[in-house]
Every structure is written in C-alpha cells, then in structure tokens.
Design a protein around this motif. Sequence first.
Motif, PDB file in Angstrom:
ATOM      1  N   PRO A   7       4.475  -9.418  -5.786  1.00 47.49           N
ATOM      2  CA  PRO A   7       4.044  -9.121  -4.470  1.00 47.49           C
ATOM      3  C   PRO A   7       2.908  -7.829  -4.659  1.00 47.49           C
ATOM      4  O   PRO A   7       2.966  -7.277  -5.898  1.00 47.49           O
ATOM      5  CB  PRO A   7       5.481  -8.574  -3.862  1.00 47.49           C
ATOM      6  CG  PRO A   7       6.163  -8.216  -4.837  1.00 47.49           C
ATOM      7  CD  PRO A   7       5.794  -9.343  -6.042  1.00 47.49           C
ATOM      8  N   THR A   8       2.322  -7.538  -3.481  1.00 48.75           N
ATOM      9  CA  THR A   8       1.417  -6.218  -3.565  1.00 48.75           C
ATOM     10  C   THR A   8       2.276  -4.942  -4.104  1.00 48.75           C
ATOM     11  O   THR A   8       3.280  -4.690  -3.471  1.00 48.75           O
ATOM     12  CB  THR A   8       0.714  -5.983  -2.555  1.00 48.75           C
ATOM     13  OG1 THR A   8      -0.037  -7.251  -2.214  1.00 48.75           O
ATOM     14  CG2 THR A   8      -0.226  -4.877  -2.474  1.00 48.75           C
ATOM     15  N   ILE A  10       3.396  -0.951  -4.743  1.00 46.38           N
ATOM     16  CA  ILE A  10       3.265   0.256  -3.380  1.00 46.38           C
ATOM     17  C   ILE A  10       2.613   1.333  -4.294  1.00 46.38           C
ATOM     18  O   ILE A  10       2.917   1.770  -5.237  1.00 46.38           O
ATOM     19  CB  ILE A  10       4.493   0.637  -2.780  1.00 46.38           C
ATOM     20  CG1 ILE A  10       5.219  -0.550  -2.350  1.00 46.38           C
ATOM     21  CG2 ILE A  10       4.494   1.898  -1.956  1.00 46.38           C
ATOM     22  CD1 ILE A  10       4.694  -1.215  -0.883  1.00 46.38           C
ATOM     23  N   LYS A 176       9.324   1.407   0.911  1.00 42.84           N
ATOM     24  CA  LYS A 176       8.767  -0.029   0.576  1.00 42.84           C
ATOM     25  C   LYS A 176       9.223  -1.107   1.763  1.00 42.84           C
ATOM     26  O   LYS A 176       8.118  -1.844   2.286  1.00 42.84           O
ATOM     27  CB  LYS A 176       9.418  -0.567  -0.889  1.00 42.84           C
ATOM     28  CG  LYS A 176       8.891  -1.776  -1.101  1.00 42.84           C
ATOM     29  CD  LYS A 176       9.318  -2.256  -2.411  1.00 42.84           C
ATOM     30  CE  LYS A 176       8.688  -3.416  -3.178  1.00 42.84           C
ATOM     31  NZ  LYS A 176       9.155  -3.837  -4.501  1.00 42.84           N
ATOM     32  N   LEU A 179       6.769  -0.207   4.755  1.00 43.14           N
ATOM     33  CA  LEU A 179       5.555  -0.552   4.425  1.00 43.14           C
ATOM     34  C   LEU A 179       5.515  -2.231   4.586  1.00 43.14           C
ATOM     35  O   LEU A 179       4.466  -2.672   5.110  1.00 43.14           O
ATOM     36  CB  LEU A 179       5.094  -0.160   3.105  1.00 43.14           C
ATOM     37  CG  LEU A 179       4.769   1.551   3.027  1.00 43.14           C
ATOM     38  CD1 LEU A 179       4.479   2.062   1.683  1.00 43.14           C
ATOM     39  CD2 LEU A 179       3.644   1.807   3.961  1.00 43.14           C
ATOM     40  N   LYS A 180       6.316  -2.962   3.985  1.00 42.84           N
ATOM     41  CA  LYS A 180       6.236  -4.470   3.843  1.00 42.84           C
ATOM     42  C   LYS A 180       6.528  -4.907   5.253  1.00 42.84           C
ATOM     43  O   LYS A 180       6.143  -5.910   5.722  1.00 42.84           O
ATOM     44  CB  LYS A 180       7.231  -4.876   2.926  1.00 42.84           C
ATOM     45  CG  LYS A 180       7.211  -4.805   1.378  1.00 42.84           C
ATOM     46  CD  LYS A 180       8.023  -5.574   0.444  1.00 42.84           C
ATOM     47  CE  LYS A 180       7.974  -6.787   0.461  1.00 42.84           C
ATOM     48  NZ  LYS A 180       8.905  -7.500  -0.371  1.00 42.84           N
ATOM     49  N   ASP A 185       1.852   2.436   7.900  1.00 41.21           N
ATOM     50  CA  ASP A 185       0.824   2.089   6.943  1.00 41.21           C
ATOM     51  C   ASP A 185       0.878   3.274   5.922  1.00 41.21           C
ATOM     52  O   ASP A 185       0.290   2.908   4.693  1.00 41.21           O
ATOM     53  CB  ASP A 185      -0.658   2.241   7.620  1.00 41.21           C
ATOM     54  CG  ASP A 185      -0.907   1.231   8.600  1.00 41.21           C
ATOM     55  OD1 ASP A 185      -0.770  -0.035   8.163  1.00 41.21           O
ATOM     56  OD2 ASP A 185      -1.099   1.705   9.981  1.00 41.21           O
ATOM     57  N   SER A 236       1.253   4.061   0.069  1.00 43.24           N
ATOM     58  CA  SER A 236       0.730   3.036   1.081  1.00 43.24           C
ATOM     59  C   SER A 236       0.453   1.778   0.211  1.00 43.24           C
ATOM     60  O   SER A 236       0.648   1.581  -1.160  1.00 43.24           O
ATOM     61  CB  SER A 236      -0.715   3.599   1.340  1.00 43.24           C
ATOM     62  OG  SER A 236      -1.447   2.700   1.889  1.00 43.24           O
ATOM     63  N   LYS A 237       0.245   0.658   0.770  1.00 45.41           N
ATOM     64  CA  LYS A 237       0.317  -0.530   0.269  1.00 45.41           C
ATOM     65  C   LYS A 237      -1.331  -0.613  -0.248  1.00 45.41           C
ATOM     66  O   LYS A 237      -1.482  -1.755  -1.063  1.00 45.41           O
ATOM     67  CB  LYS A 237       0.422  -1.828   1.384  1.00 45.41           C
ATOM     68  CG  LYS A 237       1.749  -1.998   1.618  1.00 45.41           C
ATOM     69  CD  LYS A 237       2.176  -3.195   2.473  1.00 45.41           C
ATOM     70  CE  LYS A 237       1.269  -3.375   3.727  1.00 45.41           C
ATOM     71  NZ  LYS A 237       1.906  -4.591   4.521  1.00 45.41           N
ATOM     72  N   THR A 238      -2.237  -0.119   0.126  1.00 43.34           N
ATOM     73  CA  THR A 238      -3.375   0.168  -0.395  1.00 43.34           C
ATOM     74  C   THR A 238      -3.827   1.167  -1.316  1.00 43.34           C
ATOM     75  O   THR A 238      -3.391   2.181  -1.048  1.00 43.34           O
ATOM     76  CB  THR A 238      -4.566   0.100   0.590  1.00 43.34           C
ATOM     77  OG1 THR A 238      -4.297   1.397   1.607  1.00 43.34           O
ATOM     78  CG2 THR A 238      -4.280  -1.065   1.496  1.00 43.34           C
ATOM     79  N   ALA A 248       1.447   3.150  -9.317  1.00 39.74           N
ATOM     80  CA  ALA A 248       2.196   2.328  -8.245  1.00 39.74           C
ATOM     81  C   ALA A 248       3.653   2.352  -8.588  1.00 39.74           C
ATOM     82  O   ALA A 248       4.136   2.357  -9.758  1.00 39.74           O
ATOM     83  CB  ALA A 248       1.645   0.997  -8.151  1.00 39.74           C
TER      84      ALA A 248
END
Length: 401
Positions: A7-8, A10, A176, A179-180, A185, A236-238, A248
């Motif tokens: 998964p992406t 954090i 987490k 955000l998920k 954001d 953030s996720k980005t 991360a």
Amino acid sequence: MKQTNSPTPIFIHACGFHSALGNTPASIQQRLSLRDCPSMEHAEGLLNAGGATIVGKVTDTLPSLPPHLLHYDSRNNRLALSALQQIEVNVREAIAQYGSERVAVIVGTSTSGISDGEAAYTAKLANGEFPSHFHYSKQELGNCSDFIADYFDISGPCYAISTACSSSGRVFLSAKRLLKSGLVDAVIVGGVDTLCALTLNGFNSLEALSEQLCRPFDENRNGINIGESAAFMLLSKTPSPASQRHIALLGVGDSSDAHHISAPHPDGNGAEQAMQKALTDAHLTAEDIGYINAHGTATPLNDRMESKAIARVFGQSVPVSSTKPLTGHTLGAASATEAAIAWYILNYDLLLPKQHCQNKANDIEINLVETDLTLNGGAILSNSFAFGGNNISLIFGVWND
C-alpha cells in the motif's frame, strides 16, 4: 525502499523535536553520535521518600504562548510549542493547500499539565487558594491537542490518546487510519510529556527508578530514568515535493496482551505480535529491518522479555539499542521521541546509536550496537510497550519511487 504490491506509505513531511538531546538539528545529531547527553542530570528533592534519581530534563528556554491562548499556558504546552514551531511552516502550507477542516491533530500524552497542577496545589496549601492563572483544564489529557488545533486554527479531527508509554505510538496508527479513510489529507501527530512529581514518585514506589544513568540490557540494570520530551510530525499520503529524501511510516503493529497491570508478559508474546504485525503491514520481512530501537527501559523484566521477542522474530543479526540513556523514558511521549530519533537517523544518515553496555546480561539474546554501524538501506523498527500490555511497533524507512 519500495515494496512490491504494498500500500501507499504515509509520508513524513517534517519533524520537530525537543528533549534532553536539545532542540536543534546540530545538537541532536551531535549528542546522538557521541552517545553523550549532559541534560541527563541528577535530580534532588523530587522524591517524597528522599534520595536522588537521574532525569532527562529539557534545559533550553521554552517559548511563550500567544496572548490569546494563555488559558492553555502550561509547561507541557510550552514544550509542545517549542517542537511545533520547528514544523510550523510545513503545517501552515498543508492548511493552505487542503483547508483547516482537512487537517487533523492527534497527540499522545500521559502527564499533560500535571506539573502545573502540582504547583497550584502547593500554592493552595500555602495561601488557601489556587493561583488566579490556574484552571483544572490544563491537566486534562486533551488539553494539548486542543491547544494545537487552536494555535493553527485547525477544525479537523482533534483528540488525545493516553495508553501510558505507547500513547504517542498509537497516534501513528490512528493517523494512518484517518488518512486511508479519506477523512483528512494531513495529520499532525506526536507526543509530549513533562517531568512531574506524580510519575517520579509513582515509579519510585514501584522500585523502578535507578539512582544512576539507566543501563539497558546490562547485567547490572536496575531501573529507569524518567525524561521529558516533545516530538511532532506532519503526515500525509503524498510526499513533499520540496523533499529530496522521502521518509515514510511504512508499517504499524499493535497488540494488547493484558498480562498484568504493570509487568510485561515474561515471554514477550504481545511484543512479538506487535512486531510481526508491523512487518506484515509494511509488506516487509525481518531481513528488511536494519536497526531496532528497543523499548529498552533497563528494568530486568522489560529488557528480558523484549530480548526474547526480538530474538524470535529477527534472530541475532539485526543491530539493536535503546536510546533511553540519552533522553530518559519520556512516558507518553516515548514513541514519538524514538520516532523522531529514527527520522534523524534516516534524514541525516547518522550512525546507529551505540548501547555502551558494559556487561551484557546473560538473559539478553540480541545483537547490541557496540561499534560504528550504518543502516545500509534498511528500515528502522521502533518498539514501545506500556502498562497493561499495550504494545506498539512502528517501522520507518526511506521511500524510493
């Protein structure tokens, strides 16, 4: 580090940190590298039963709160502000980008403003009334999270978590999930705890305090040193476009073995479960971990059970150390404190903190860091284990697209 089919992660956009290690990158890096912290000092007059202990004290001047927020004024919130100011530009950029309602605040703490309450009650006993500036709300666990939200004018989710010494690790798990879920954001996460007589005397009554600098994993370990700290990150996720190195949060694992109100499970069953869950969450194997920052409190029971659990999951190949001789055990802020240390190691390519264990105990089965070692591209696992068996393991690493 990039995992297949994972998964992406954090992303950590910024880290603010203030403890006995100091509050500037230069001071923190130097003290981590030299394994020397002059702010770990003997404290007299704090224990009701007499005697002395060593504490990890913040000695730098703390900032004043803005005039419109003086109803939040406490040492705990001033210490928090000293760390938050280090990431203030990043936080305000996130608010401008996403909107104040899309930014959350989650804080871990166990003492909140208790030290101010102690001073206020001392004044009441002497003068018959509380000081005019004191209000009970300063002692409430959610006081700091409310202060942070008001300081930044944030209207997103805002709350505190208090699970003893894993408090500021659980904030990462909650962040987490937020955000998920898409509810927010960005999240300000972290922890803050300040020295107070309540916790010092409480641990002293448990015969858990050491009169000397604590010695994790040593044959002669005999207890903890308590410290104070504030550590905050913006998640953030980005990834941040301004960052050349994307650090991360890769994985989080938790457990609650509920073995005993204060003693850990002797075989470390809950600790093992938390570490395994963190690896699974990060889609990593034990071989991907390059360093473990152990909970390592220097109490006989904790160090023994943590050693057993780490040995079962990782064998004896992964280097391990505890950084509590440099900060003290910062209680509710411990997870965030050691997360910040992980961030410093990853961001500045620091050598792994040495243990300097004079006489490694016979019941310790792990590979302690005793020579100059680097991370060599691996991830960092950081453990925090609390009363009641409330356990958390966090994994941090550099993410390469």
